[in-house]
Design a protein around this motif. Structure first.
Motif, PDB file in Angstrom:
ATOM      1  N   THR A 127       0.820  -1.205   0.000  1.00  0.00           N
ATOM      2  CA  THR A 127       0.000   0.000   0.000  1.00  0.00           C
ATOM      3  C   THR A 127       0.858   1.261   0.000  1.00  0.00           C
ATOM      4  N   HIS A 129       1.147   3.304   2.244  1.00  0.00           N
ATOM      5  CA  HIS A 129       1.715   3.623   3.550  1.00  0.00           C
ATOM      6  C   HIS A 129       3.240   3.468   3.531  1.00  0.00           C
ATOM      7  N   SER A 130       3.741   2.608   2.656  1.00  0.00           N
ATOM      8  CA  SER A 130       5.146   2.208   2.689  1.00  0.00           C
ATOM      9  C   SER A 130       5.952   2.846   1.570  1.00  0.00           C
ATOM     10  N   TYR A 192      -6.878  -0.854   3.081  1.00  0.00           N
ATOM     11  CA  TYR A 192      -7.260   0.517   3.397  1.00  0.00           C
ATOM     12  C   TYR A 192      -8.559   0.575   4.210  1.00  0.00           C
ATOM     13  N   GLU A 195      -8.691   3.394   6.663  1.00  0.00           N
ATOM     14  CA  GLU A 195      -8.906   4.701   6.024  1.00  0.00           C
ATOM     15  C   GLU A 195     -10.375   4.914   5.658  1.00  0.00           C
ATOM     16  N   TRP A 275      -1.872  13.612   9.589  1.00  0.00           N
ATOM     17  CA  TRP A 275      -2.551  12.430   9.053  1.00  0.00           C
ATOM     18  C   TRP A 275      -1.921  11.990   7.728  1.00  0.00           C
ATOM     19  N   ASN A 278       1.206   9.735   7.549  1.00  0.00           N
ATOM     20  CA  ASN A 278       1.118   8.285   7.737  1.00  0.00           C
ATOM     21  C   ASN A 278       1.394   7.538   6.435  1.00  0.00           C
ATOM     22  N   TYR A 279       1.389   8.256   5.321  1.00  0.00           N
ATOM     23  CA  TYR A 279       1.573   7.647   4.009  1.00  0.00           C
ATOM     24  C   TYR A 279       2.907   8.084   3.420  1.00  0.00           C
ATOM     25  N   HIS A 282       1.680  10.731  -0.651  1.00  0.00           N
ATOM     26  CA  HIS A 282       0.455  11.474  -0.356  1.00  0.00           C
ATOM     27  C   HIS A 282       0.464  12.793  -1.099  1.00  0.00           C
TER      28      HIS A 282
END
Length: 324
Positions: A127, A129-130, A192, A195, A275, A278-279, A282
């Motif tokens: 995802t 996120h990483s 997700y 989310e 927020w 966290n990704y 983004h």
């Protein structure tokens, strides 16, 4: 035993009507990427310990997923002896190693010399996120930890239930174990879930907050109008235009509105930025987002002021000034 006959299973599944392609892989999608090997090359800094994530695949992997090559090409067909010592890197790995012309170079991965035959463009195995990580792709025969033990199948979903039944029958010819599968798009969507829940929660509270704010704003402007009702009546008698009355009502409101923005916007930026952090990937916060919010607030406020002004204009000034 199924892994040893994975090529035959893949061949039979590929021939099923509705199957658009298949490939073997040692990692499902989204992938945890939990196979990491030591990496070294000529010219590497001996003071550093380099590692790289490993994925076992077959020759159809990149074609099936539509991953383009940045340099070099795919593993050779049919599988030759040199393919077992060949490696394909992603662009992040080339950047990590720092060699401009890396195709044809020798790398030591997992204690063995490997020849780089290609470099593919960066792509997301997991995802957003990483961060993207350096990846090395190998052709591996059955029996190794990184050997392909999953089939990634591209389907025509028009007659999905019937097609899944056919695939289960083919699977039954190879194993008595249950036929297990998942859909890549659903697996990524599942990643997700938090989310989506957060989005639903924020949306619900946002609607409630907007409704409460509009009611409060309606009451605030009504309070301002009541305080200035006699002044408005006198100004109307003296010939004040609707524009002058609007400016009279809006002046006090804009002072309150400006103080509210000074208080709210820094908090909004701070929590939104926290927020998004966290990704690994983004959007960037820009002033246009906050400008849109301010304009929407002003638009709603303007409509409420116009409503009160229209209602006030219908009141006879004589009634308002009767007590004076």
């Amino acid at each position: 035993s199924v892994q040893e006959r994975l090529d035959l299973l893949k061949e039979q599944i590929s021939e099923a009507p509705g199957v658009l392609g298949a490939t073997g892989t040692g990692e499902d999608l989204p992938s945890a990427l939990n196979n990491t090997w030591e990496l070294s090359w000529q010219g590497a800094d001996p003071e550093n310990d380099y590692v790289i994530d490993i994925v076992g695949i077959d020759q159809d992997y990149f074609d099936l997923l539509g991953i383009p090559f940045k340099a070099g090409g795919n593993f050779t067909r049919p599988l030759l002896v040199d393919s077992a010592r060949s490696v394909i890197l992603n662009a992040k790995a080339q950047e990590y190693i720092g060699l401009e012309d890396i195709v044809g170079q020798q790398l030591e991965i997992g204690g063995k010399q490997r020849t780089v035959v290609g470099v593919v463009e960066d792509h997301h195995n997991t995802t957003l996120h990483s961060q993207l990580v350096p990846l090395a792709y190998f052709l591996y025969p059955p029996g190794y930890r990184v050997s392909p033990d999953n089939l990634l199948v591209k389907l025509d979903t028009e007659n999905l239930n019937s097609l899944l039944g056919q695939l289960e029958e083919i699977w039954g010819e190879f194993s008595t174990d249950p036929f297990e599968y998942n859909f890549v798009d659903e697996a990524f969507a599942q990643a997700y879930t938090a989310e989506r829940r957060f989005s639903s929660l924020v949306s619900s509270f946002t609607i409630i907050a907007i409704l409460i704010s509009v009611v409060g704003l309606f009451g605030l402007i009504n309070f301002i109008v009541q305080l200035k009702l006699k002044e408005i009546g006198i100004r109307r008698v003296l010939g004040a235009s609707p524009y002058h009355l609007l400016r009279l009502l809006g002046k006090d409101f804009l002072i309150v509105f400006t103080f509210a923005l000074i208080f709210a916007l820094p908090f909004a930026y701070y929590f939104l930025d926290a927020w998004l952090n966290n990704y690994a990937f983004h959007i960037q916060i820009n002033g246009g987002l906050f400008l849109l919010a301010v304009l929407l607030c002003l638009g709603i406020s303007g409509l409420i002021i116009f409503f009160h002004l229209h209602r006030t204009n219908r009141i006879n000034p004589a009634e308002v000034l009767a007590a004076e």
